[in-house]
Design a protein around this motif. Structure first.
Motif: not given
Length: 349
Positions: A65-84
């Protein structure tokens, strides 16, 4: 209570470990030293755990559950082109590590990702239970003027706005508490409403207004500095802010004159006295001094300051209980330099 944030290879940071006060935490640094990135990193992990508690309630956290939620939140908050893209830029593959430690160790959470990650996050430590208190994040921009229909549009379309805007707008729309206000709410609201010259109301048309003795004024016609005060007034009046234990505020002084900045500083002190843990990022000398003075006058020792310093290769973090413990402050140096130049010029005349 949040005790510690650890980051490794996050944007401009090689490695940083921030030990927080249960009251006020102030991150100070020049532009580009990563103040906002530290706020967003802590907020993202905290928000995921709090949202999980609201959605799944009695179901304990799982790494899946956390893997998906963390990835989505970090991407949504920081708005990078890719998480990396959030990983520190250097030769070869880099791994970015993020970890939060709480007073209640059962809520501790940690994750990591690499420079080639698109949306993949590895959960290195899953909490044993969800965090019960949700955080609030105030961006540098006021949000009351964009509030009408913003959330519905954001949910249905991809917008280049960070997710903190959406999160905060959801809270701004919460109904006011019915019945008489608690004394704590009235005590905090009174000086804010005095500074604004009225109170904030949300009408049935979905728009905010400043309610004044002579009539309601559309929030778009209110000065931006007052709109920033109005945001926090709304969350206090609804009781939302007093139900949450965490407030993240990026540059509270932005677009405020010194008089309104003093009102903000007083509000921050009042909220800390109600056991709300506050994290702010700033480079404003006036706000720093005002907070320092207010906390000393109130005999409040539960504050911590973090100075960010770029050594040319990475950003270093110094921390202490006062602004004297965190190294040179650029705004102070520049203010003194300007004063000296002004005196020299006046003497020359």
């Amino acid at each position: 209570m949040l005790k510690e944030l650890r980051v490794r290879n996050l944007t401009v940071f090689s490695e940083a470990e921030l030990h927080f006060s249960p009251g006020l935490n102030v991150i100070v640094g020049e532009n580009g030293t990563g103040k906002t990135h530290l706020l967003k990193a802590a907020y993202s992990l905290l928000a995921v755990s709090a949202e999980g508690g609201r959605k799944y309630k009695e179901t304990p956290p799982t790494k899946t559950t956390l893997q998906t939620a963390l990835a989505e939140k970090l991407t949504g908050v920081f708005r990078p082109e890719a998480l990396g893209r959030l990983a520190r830029r250097r030769r070869g593959r880099t791994r970015c590590d993020l970890a939060l430690q709480f007073e209640d160790g059962a809520c501790d959470i940690a994750c990591s990702f690499t420079t080639n990650s698109k949306t993949e996050v590895s959960v290195d430590k899953a909490p044993l239970r969800w965090e019960q208190s949700e955080p609030i994040y105030f961006p540098t921009r006021e949000l009351l003027s964009i509030y009408p229909d913003f959330v519905s549009v954001y949910e249905r379309h991809y917008l280049e706005f960070e997710e903190t805007w959406r999160d905060t707008c959801l809270l701004l729309g919460a109904p006011l508490r019915k019945g008489p206000k608690e004394k704590s709410i009235s005590d905090i609201l009174a000086p804010i409403e005095k500074s604004m010259g009225g109170s904030i109301v949300l009408e049935s048309n979905g728009r905010f207004y400043l309610k004044k003795p002579e009539g309601n004024m559309e929030i778009h016609l209110v000065a931006e500095g007052h709109r920033k005060l109005a945001m926090i007034a709304r969350l206090i009046a609804s009781g939302i802010l007093l139900q949450k234990n965490y407030l993240f505020w990026d540059e509270p002084e932005s677009n405020l004159n010194p008089k309104l900045t003093k009102a903000i500083a007083r509000t921050i002190l009042n909220l800390c006295q109600l056991n709300i843990q506050i994290f702010i990022a700033t480079h404003d000398l006036f706000l720093l001094r005002e907070l320092d003075l207010l906390f000393k006058e109130a005999n409040r020792s539960n504050s911590c300051y973090f100075g960010l310093h770029d050594d040319g290769e990475k950003v270093l973090v110094l921390q202490g209980e006062s602004i004297d413990d965190i190294g040179d402050i650029a705004s102070l140096d520049e203010t003194l330099d300007q004063s000296n130049r002004y005196l020299d010029f006046s003497s020359g005349d």
